[in-house]
Design an enzyme around this catalytic site. Structure first.
Site, PDB file in Angstrom:
ATOM      1  CG  HIS A  36      -1.693  -1.090   1.582  1.00  0.00           C
ATOM      2  ND1 HIS A  36      -3.039  -1.092   1.312  1.00  0.00           N
ATOM      3  CD2 HIS A  36      -1.432  -2.289   2.153  1.00  0.00           C
ATOM      4  CE1 HIS A  36      -3.571  -2.234   1.711  1.00  0.00           C
ATOM      5  NE2 HIS A  36      -2.609  -2.987   2.220  1.00  0.00           N
ATOM      6  CD  GLU A 118      -0.985   1.566   4.210  1.00  0.00           C
ATOM      7  OE1 GLU A 118      -0.551   2.265   3.261  1.00  0.00           O
ATOM      8  OE2 GLU A 118      -2.182   1.314   4.379  1.00  0.00           O
ATOM      9  CG  HIS A 157      -4.989  -1.408  -1.331  1.00  0.00           C
ATOM     10  ND1 HIS A 157      -5.281  -0.284  -0.607  1.00  0.00           N
ATOM     11  CD2 HIS A 157      -5.984  -2.271  -1.069  1.00  0.00           C
ATOM     12  CE1 HIS A 157      -6.403  -0.461   0.053  1.00  0.00           C
ATOM     13  NE2 HIS A 157      -6.856  -1.666  -0.213  1.00  0.00           N
ATOM     14  CG  ASP A 167      -2.834   1.891  -2.197  1.00  0.00           C
ATOM     15  OD1 ASP A 167      -3.991   1.708  -2.608  1.00  0.00           O
ATOM     16  OD2 ASP A 167      -2.439   1.498  -1.089  1.00  0.00           O
TER      17      ASP A 167
END
Length: 183
Positions: A36, A118, A157, A167
């Site tokens: 992400h 992330e 993602h 993303d």
């Protein structure tokens, strides 16, 4: 080289436990890694707001862009910031709330069988050398600990939530990242 302890925590990284997780459903193995990106506010880096979001301490009144985040409960297993710092929020053995409505290889609810990482960033800003280095090190540790994770089972993602998410975006260099495992 990172290692993962028996409780699912990565060695030698900052831990900021989030309450935004639950147990994986019985019988679900870790079979997918979802990459992400996130920045708060959008396009701003190094603000500390991402950690606050994942730990439910973000004051949504400090920025107009945060209005939609009020009462949102999300998390990722890890965040890798622009300087390469790795922060773990949820044990890899637990289900972080990162993918939302998602689908992969005929299965819904990717959170049940995936790990979410992330990267501090946004779709159209190149990621840093330190982020790629740390992401490769973390991924290597994950693949050693969870043998169903392979380079073929690493997605963005955008791949598990097409039309809803974009993303890690076009700025993410998949070849650079995955060449680490090429023979």
């Amino acid at each position: 080289m990172y290692s993962i302890d028996t409780d699912g925590w990565l060695s030698d990284v900052t831990r900021r436990p989030s309450t935004n997780y639950n147990q994986r459903p019985f019988g679900h193995s870790i079979e997918l890694l979802v990459i992400h990106n996130i920045s708060l506010p959008a396009g701003c880096f190094g603000t500390g707001y991402i950690e606050q979001l994942f730990c439910n301490t973000l004051d949504c009144s400090v920025h107009a862009d945060f209005a939609d985040l009020l009462d949102l409960r999300v998390s990722a297993h890890l965040l890798i910031d622009r300087l390469g710092e790795v922060i773990q929020f949820v044990s890899f053995l637990d289900r972080a709330w990162h993918a939302g409505v998602s689908h992969y290889a005929g299965r819904d609810n990717c959170n049940d069988f995936s790990i979410g990482i992330e990267l501090e960033g946004c779709d159209n800003v190149p990621y840093t050398d330190l982020q790629y280095q740390q992401l490769q090190r973390v991924t290597d540790a994950l693949m050693k600990r969870f043998p169903l994770l392979t380079p073929e089972r690493i997605v963005g993602h955008c791949d598990v939530a097409p039309g809803r998410k974009t993303d890690p975006g076009p700025a993410f260099d998949w070849h650079r990242y995955l060449q680490y495992w090429e023979c």
